[in-house]
Design an enzyme around this catalytic site. Structure first.
Site, short mmCIF file in Angstrom:
data_model
loop_
_atom_site.label_atom_id
_atom_site.label_comp_id
_atom_site.label_asym_id
_atom_site.label_seq_id
_atom_site.Cartn_x
_atom_site.Cartn_y
_atom_site.Cartn_z
CB ILE A 113 -0.91 0.04 1.25
CG1 ILE A 113 -1.78 -1.22 1.32
CG2 ILE A 113 -1.78 1.30 1.25
CD1 ILE A 113 -2.77 -1.39 0.19
CG HIS A 114 2.60 3.17 -3.22
ND1 HIS A 114 2.04 2.14 -3.95
CD2 HIS A 114 2.87 4.16 -4.10
CE1 HIS A 114 1.98 2.49 -5.22
NE2 HIS A 114 2.47 3.70 -5.34
NE ARG A 115 -1.99 3.72 -7.28
CZ ARG A 115 -1.34 4.36 -8.26
NH1 ARG A 115 -1.18 5.67 -8.19
NH2 ARG A 115 -0.84 3.69 -9.29
#
Length: 368
Positions: free
Chosen positions: A205-207
């Protein structure tokens, strides 16, 4: 042929690796690799160059982090200086990052031809900074190197000159085919973390749309914690994600129930993707890598650029705004594996060759 290639984020390092290898094969071609510094720590940057056997970038701009405006502005100024000094025939940019847009803008203002690898992708969500970057870059570029038929259709609908659009396949397919065997031979990630193939879930997860919204990141974490009741969840944590989890008081809960690890290099990542039972992500690149590794994917976003994966049943979209995300996610993890997809959705592993051929065939190249 003189080429300046702009990279700044780890997916771009992988794409540049396979394309640079093809450029090196071309007699009389000369490439200058420019690293903006958008990803700059060891696990997000330099380890990739070593693993993928990419020559150290000839020019490192060291831009680092900042707001979108700050980062893009500093890149634009620095890239312009590079282009004025070297005056290439082509500037090659990849994907949808701030590095991509800055490279395209700098080149266009200097009347230098731009080739955009991964042109034509659309999420149709203008709240995503990446969507703004990719749309603007497409309409600045002289050569639009589309990975899929859907990307070509998007460009045609936007009125892009047909002569500029080339369907070349996806360089990520080239990369997986080239590096997967190396990963199997060299990566020790399964042993290091005591993982059994097909008995763990990989999550990334990074957005910003997920990490910067406390409600969405809480919902995502709750979903992963529920999945962790059935499978170990291996969670390589992006620096932005770790910062958000700490800021919202969620870090300890994540560490307690998930297998939280530092970001890994590309070979380790491919090994994890190929051996996971399922992959949960919000990354565009990981969606494709999952498919190319034969692992079903669940994407925690409201939309995806890679619509063909959803149509083929290899990717399932789940919105972090859905209050039922926990149950939907566990159901998706338990879903039977989709039918084998025999269509070559992303080409046959020769996108880099097609890209170089397109550079030669383009009218701008003949005029150069």
């Amino acid at each position: 042929m003189r080429i300046v290639t702009i990279v700044g984020a780890r997916p771009q390092f992988v794409k540049a690796a396979v394309l640079s290898r093809e450029i090196l094969r071309r007699k009389g071609w000369h490439e200058i690799l420019v690293h903006t510094g958008q990803h700059y720590d060891e696990n997000m940057s330099s380890v990739f160059f070593a693993e993928l056997q990419i020559p150290t970038p000839k020019i490192s701009l060291g831009i680092g982090s900042g707001s979108h405006g700050q980062q893009t502005g500093r890149m634009l100024e620095a890239i312009e200086r590079v282009l004025l000094e070297h005056r290439p025939d082509w500037v090659i940019v990849f994907g949808d990052t701030n590095s991509t847009l800055a490279g395209a803008l700098a080149a266009t203002k200097l009347q230098i031809s731009v080739a955009h690898v991964e042109a034509g992708l659309r999420s149709f969500n203008r709240q995503m900074p990446e969507e703004i970057n990719r749309v603007l870059t497409d309409h600045l570029s002289n050569l639009l190197l589309a990975p899929t038929a859907a990307a070509v259709a998007n460009l045609r609908r936007e009125g892009v000159d047909e002569d500029k659009i080339h369907l070349v396949g996806d360089v990520m397919c080239d990369a997986i085919l080239h590096y997967r065997r190396t990963a199997m031979e060299q990566s020790t990630v399964l042993d290091r973390f005591q993982l059994t193939p097909q008995q763990f879930v990989l999550a990334t997860i990074h957005r910003a749309e997920n990490t910067d919204d406390p409600r969405r990141i809480q919902t995502i974490l709750d979903g992963l914690l529920e999945v962790a009741r059935q499978f170990p969840v291996v969670f390589p944590v992006h620096p932005r994600t770790r910062s958000a989890l700490e800021r919202f008081g969620l870090w300890q809960a994540a560490c307690k129930s998930l297998r939280v690890i530092e970001p890994v290099g590309y070979l380790d990542m491919v090994m994890l993707e190929a051996n996971a039972h399922r992959i949960v992500t919000d990354s565009g690149g990981v969606q494709k890598e999952a498919f190319l590794c034969g692992t079903p994917c669940i994407t925690l976003r409201d939309e995806t650029e890679w619509v063909e994966l959803v149509a083929a049943g290899w990717n399932q979209l789940l919105s972090p705004d859905d209050p039922e995300l926990q149950s939907l996610l566990t159901a998706a993890i338990e879903r039977p594996e989709p039918a084998e997809c025999t269509a070559p959705l992303y080409g046959t592993g020769d996108a880099s060759t097609h890209i170089c051929n397109s550079l030669v065939q383009c009218p701008e190249a003949k005029a150069a």
